[in-house]
Structure formats: structure tokens, C-alpha cells
Design a protein around this motif. Structure first.
Motif, PDB file in Angstrom:
ATOM      1  N   HIS A  98      11.776   0.230  -0.146  1.00  0.00           N
ATOM      2  CA  HIS A  98      10.555   0.789   0.428  1.00  0.00           C
ATOM      3  C   HIS A  98       9.786   1.602  -0.620  1.00  0.00           C
ATOM      4  O   HIS A  98       8.551   1.541  -0.677  1.00  0.00           O
ATOM      5  CB  HIS A  98      10.879   1.679   1.624  1.00  0.00           C
ATOM      6  CG  HIS A  98       9.651   2.209   2.311  1.00  0.00           C
ATOM      7  ND1 HIS A  98       8.859   1.428   3.135  1.00  0.00           N
ATOM      8  CD2 HIS A  98       9.058   3.431   2.267  1.00  0.00           C
ATOM      9  CE1 HIS A  98       7.843   2.141   3.570  1.00  0.00           C
ATOM     10  NE2 HIS A  98       7.938   3.363   3.067  1.00  0.00           N
ATOM     11  N   ALA A  99      10.507   2.342  -1.447  1.00  0.00           N
ATOM     12  CA  ALA A  99       9.864   3.132  -2.492  1.00  0.00           C
ATOM     13  C   ALA A  99       9.089   2.236  -3.454  1.00  0.00           C
ATOM     14  O   ALA A  99       7.968   2.551  -3.862  1.00  0.00           O
ATOM     15  CB  ALA A  99      10.909   3.946  -3.251  1.00  0.00           C
ATOM     16  N   SER A 104       4.046   0.036  -5.458  1.00  0.00           N
ATOM     17  CA  SER A 104       3.219  -1.141  -5.736  1.00  0.00           C
ATOM     18  C   SER A 104       1.813  -0.959  -5.164  1.00  0.00           C
ATOM     19  O   SER A 104       0.835  -1.434  -5.749  1.00  0.00           O
ATOM     20  CB  SER A 104       3.866  -2.397  -5.149  1.00  0.00           C
ATOM     21  OG  SER A 104       5.086  -2.684  -5.801  1.00  0.00           O
ATOM     22  N   THR A 105       1.728  -0.280  -4.027  1.00  0.00           N
ATOM     23  CA  THR A 105       0.413   0.030  -3.457  1.00  0.00           C
ATOM     24  C   THR A 105      -0.362   0.942  -4.392  1.00  0.00           C
ATOM     25  O   THR A 105      -1.544   0.710  -4.682  1.00  0.00           O
ATOM     26  CB  THR A 105       0.579   0.710  -2.082  1.00  0.00           C
ATOM     27  OG1 THR A 105       1.186  -0.204  -1.172  1.00  0.00           O
ATOM     28  CG2 THR A 105      -0.768   1.148  -1.527  1.00  0.00           C
ATOM     29  N   ALA A 125      -7.404  -1.371   3.826  1.00  0.00           N
ATOM     30  CA  ALA A 125      -6.482  -2.262   4.539  1.00  0.00           C
ATOM     31  C   ALA A 125      -5.110  -1.616   4.697  1.00  0.00           C
ATOM     32  O   ALA A 125      -4.486  -1.707   5.759  1.00  0.00           O
ATOM     33  CB  ALA A 125      -6.369  -3.593   3.810  1.00  0.00           C
ATOM     34  N   VAL A 126      -4.636  -0.950   3.637  1.00  0.00           N
ATOM     35  CA  VAL A 126      -3.348  -0.264   3.711  1.00  0.00           C
ATOM     36  C   VAL A 126      -3.389   0.837   4.767  1.00  0.00           C
ATOM     37  O   VAL A 126      -2.463   0.993   5.573  1.00  0.00           O
ATOM     38  CB  VAL A 126      -2.961   0.333   2.342  1.00  0.00           C
ATOM     39  CG1 VAL A 126      -1.675   1.156   2.465  1.00  0.00           C
ATOM     40  CG2 VAL A 126      -2.780  -0.768   1.306  1.00  0.00           C
ATOM     41  N   GLY A 127      -4.479   1.615   4.779  1.00  0.00           N
ATOM     42  CA  GLY A 127      -4.615   2.665   5.776  1.00  0.00           C
ATOM     43  C   GLY A 127      -4.619   2.114   7.182  1.00  0.00           C
ATOM     44  O   GLY A 127      -3.977   2.655   8.093  1.00  0.00           O
ATOM     45  N   ALA A 128      -5.323   1.005   7.384  1.00  0.00           N
ATOM     46  CA  ALA A 128      -5.407   0.387   8.707  1.00  0.00           C
ATOM     47  C   ALA A 128      -4.051  -0.139   9.166  1.00  0.00           C
ATOM     48  O   ALA A 128      -3.703  -0.049  10.350  1.00  0.00           O
ATOM     49  CB  ALA A 128      -6.438  -0.738   8.696  1.00  0.00           C
ATOM     50  N   TYR A 196      -4.536  -6.837   4.407  1.00  0.00           N
ATOM     51  CA  TYR A 196      -3.545  -6.179   3.556  1.00  0.00           C
ATOM     52  C   TYR A 196      -2.659  -7.203   2.857  1.00  0.00           C
ATOM     53  O   TYR A 196      -2.204  -8.170   3.471  1.00  0.00           O
ATOM     54  CB  TYR A 196      -2.678  -5.227   4.385  1.00  0.00           C
ATOM     55  CG  TYR A 196      -1.433  -4.745   3.670  1.00  0.00           C
ATOM     56  CD1 TYR A 196      -1.529  -3.877   2.593  1.00  0.00           C
ATOM     57  CD2 TYR A 196      -0.170  -5.177   4.073  1.00  0.00           C
ATOM     58  CE1 TYR A 196      -0.393  -3.447   1.936  1.00  0.00           C
ATOM     59  CE2 TYR A 196       0.971  -4.740   3.413  1.00  0.00           C
ATOM     60  CZ  TYR A 196       0.848  -3.874   2.352  1.00  0.00           C
ATOM     61  OH  TYR A 196       1.969  -3.450   1.700  1.00  0.00           O
ATOM     62  N   VAL A 197      -2.401  -6.970   1.579  1.00  0.00           N
ATOM     63  CA  VAL A 197      -1.511  -7.828   0.782  1.00  0.00           C
ATOM     64  C   VAL A 197      -0.381  -6.963   0.240  1.00  0.00           C
ATOM     65  O   VAL A 197      -0.628  -5.904  -0.350  1.00  0.00           O
ATOM     66  CB  VAL A 197      -2.265  -8.488  -0.400  1.00  0.00           C
ATOM     67  CG1 VAL A 197      -1.306  -9.306  -1.244  1.00  0.00           C
ATOM     68  CG2 VAL A 197      -3.402  -9.355   0.117  1.00  0.00           C
ATOM     69  N   ASP A 198       0.851  -7.392   0.443  1.00  0.00           N
ATOM     70  CA  ASP A 198       2.015  -6.673  -0.065  1.00  0.00           C
ATOM     71  C   ASP A 198       2.315  -7.155  -1.475  1.00  0.00           C
ATOM     72  O   ASP A 198       2.938  -8.202  -1.668  1.00  0.00           O
ATOM     73  CB  ASP A 198       3.216  -6.904   0.864  1.00  0.00           C
ATOM     74  CG  ASP A 198       4.454  -6.156   0.389  1.00  0.00           C
ATOM     75  OD1 ASP A 198       4.358  -5.404  -0.598  1.00  0.00           O
ATOM     76  OD2 ASP A 198       5.520  -6.346   0.995  1.00  0.00           O
ATOM     77  N   TYR A 199       1.887  -6.410  -2.474  1.00  0.00           N
ATOM     78  CA  TYR A 199       2.063  -6.833  -3.866  1.00  0.00           C
ATOM     79  C   TYR A 199       3.480  -6.626  -4.362  1.00  0.00           C
ATOM     80  O   TYR A 199       3.852  -7.156  -5.416  1.00  0.00           O
ATOM     81  CB  TYR A 199       1.071  -6.085  -4.779  1.00  0.00           C
ATOM     82  CG  TYR A 199      -0.343  -6.592  -4.617  1.00  0.00           C
ATOM     83  CD1 TYR A 199      -0.752  -7.760  -5.242  1.00  0.00           C
ATOM     84  CD2 TYR A 199      -1.256  -5.919  -3.824  1.00  0.00           C
ATOM     85  CE1 TYR A 199      -2.051  -8.244  -5.096  1.00  0.00           C
ATOM     86  CE2 TYR A 199      -2.554  -6.389  -3.659  1.00  0.00           C
ATOM     87  CZ  TYR A 199      -2.938  -7.539  -4.300  1.00  0.00           C
ATOM     88  OH  TYR A 199      -4.221  -8.020  -4.140  1.00  0.00           O
TER      89      TYR A 199
END
Length: 202
Positions: A98-99, A104-105, A125-128, A196-199
């Protein structure tokens, strides 16, 4: 006569005459949405390379500091809510995962500061997305500021000067405020979270 000719050539060169070098283009004005000067933006993007090479340990340290200051936030994380000691948290693969995702964000936000529209769209997008997390309150975004700064300082060591500290403080405040904007926008635009994209998964 030679003296007059020399003055004429010098005058034409100073004015950028036909035979003189062209004047460099004026630098683009700073974007008022970003509270950094051009030099500060360059410095943090250069400094961040040292963090990007140590994403996981920096992120784990950040979360350990967060839970030291706000132990109640552990209850938000079902995968490692039972990890109440620093030693348990340091050895947790779930916490490390998770860290790294959170780092990455931050990495994506800082690396794209030269394309500020992209940065802001991503952070919105991350906030939403955080509206979908059970029990999450928007004030929790602000609680990451001090642990983030402590983690960056630990990773950079002597490279973390007073000037660098000011730049990182300004940057994390900008990131948090943009996340808060996204959280609020998500209330009226639920589709925003879908961008949102999880990089960290790439």
C-alpha cells in the motif's frame, strides 16, 4: 574611423542585428495554479529522483510515522489494521504494497509538473476515488503532510537542505489541496473516479 566602425558593430550586435545572434525566446510565464517558481519546480523534480529510487522504504517510513501520530487511521486498512507496533508494520508485505501505491501517486504528480493539466486531472481522480473508501474523511488527506516530509528528509539525508524543505512543503500542500478538490468534485461527478489509473501496478 576604426573607432567609429567598432562602435557601430558593437551597437548592431547589442541590438541583435542581421549578423548578430538571435535573442533567446522569453521564458513561459509561470502557471498561477502551481505555487512554485520555475527554479523550484526544476529543483523538486531533480530532487525527487532520489526518492523514486527508494519508493518502498520511503513509503513504509511515511506510514509508520502516520500511524504513530494518528493510530486511529489503522482501522481504515483491513489488511493491516492489527499491526499495532512499529516492528510489525516494518515487516508487513501488505503495508509495503500500500505504501508503494501511495508513493506511486505522489511520483506521478511530481513527475508531471511540467504538464500541470495532467497533474491536476490525475490528482482530482485520486481524490474522487477516496469517496469510495468506507470511513474515509477528506481531512485525512491533510494528515499525511508531516509524515511525508519526515520520510523524504530521512531518505534524502544531507541533501534535504532548508531550501529543499521549503519546496517540499509547498509541493505537498499543493498536492493535498488538489486531492481535496477532487474529493469534492467527486460528489457531483462520480465518473471522475473512473479516470483514476493505478501506476503502482504498471
Amino acid at each position: 574611423m576604426g573607432c567609429k566602425l567598432g562602435k557601430l558593430v558593437a551597437s548592431q550586435g547589442a541590438k541583435g542585428g542581421k549578423d548578430g545572434p538571435p535573442e533567446p525566446p522569453a521564458p513561459a510565464p509561470p502557471d498561477p495554479r502551481l505555487p512554485l517558481t520555475a527554479k523550484q519546480k526544476y529543483n523538486i523534480m531533480a530532487s525527487w529522483k532520489g526518492i523514486s529510487r527508494a519508493m518502498e522504504p520511503t513509503g513504509v517510513y511515511m506510514f509508520i510515522k502516520l500511524f504513530e501520530e494518528h493510530a486511529e487511521l489503522l482501522d481504515l486498512f483491513t489488511k493491516f489494521a492489527e499491526l499495532r507496533t512499529k516492528e510489525e508494520q516494518q515487516g508487513s508485505l501488505e503495508l509495503a504494497e500500500h505504501a508503494t501505491k501511495v508513493m506511486s501517486t505522489l511520483d506521478e504528480a511530481i513527475r508531471t509538473l511540467d504538464s500541470l493539466d495532467q497533474t491536476i486531472q490525475y490528482l482530482h481522480a485520486v481524490g474522487a476515488v477516496h469517496r469510495r473508501l468506507p470511513g474515509f474523511q477528506k481531512e485525512y488527506f491533510e494528515r499525511i503532510e508531516r509524515p511525508f516530509l519526515d520520510a523524504v528528509k530521512t531518505t534524502l539525508g544531507d541533501r534535504y537542505t532548508d531550501n529543499v524543505d521549503v519546496i517540499y512543503q509547498t509541493t505537498i500542500k499543493f498536492i493535498i489541496s488538489t486531492l481535496l478538490e477532487g474529493f469534492e468534485l467527486g460528489a457531483t461527478n462520480p465518473e471522475l473516479a473512473n479516470s483514476y489509473v493505478d501506476y503502482s501496478a504498471s
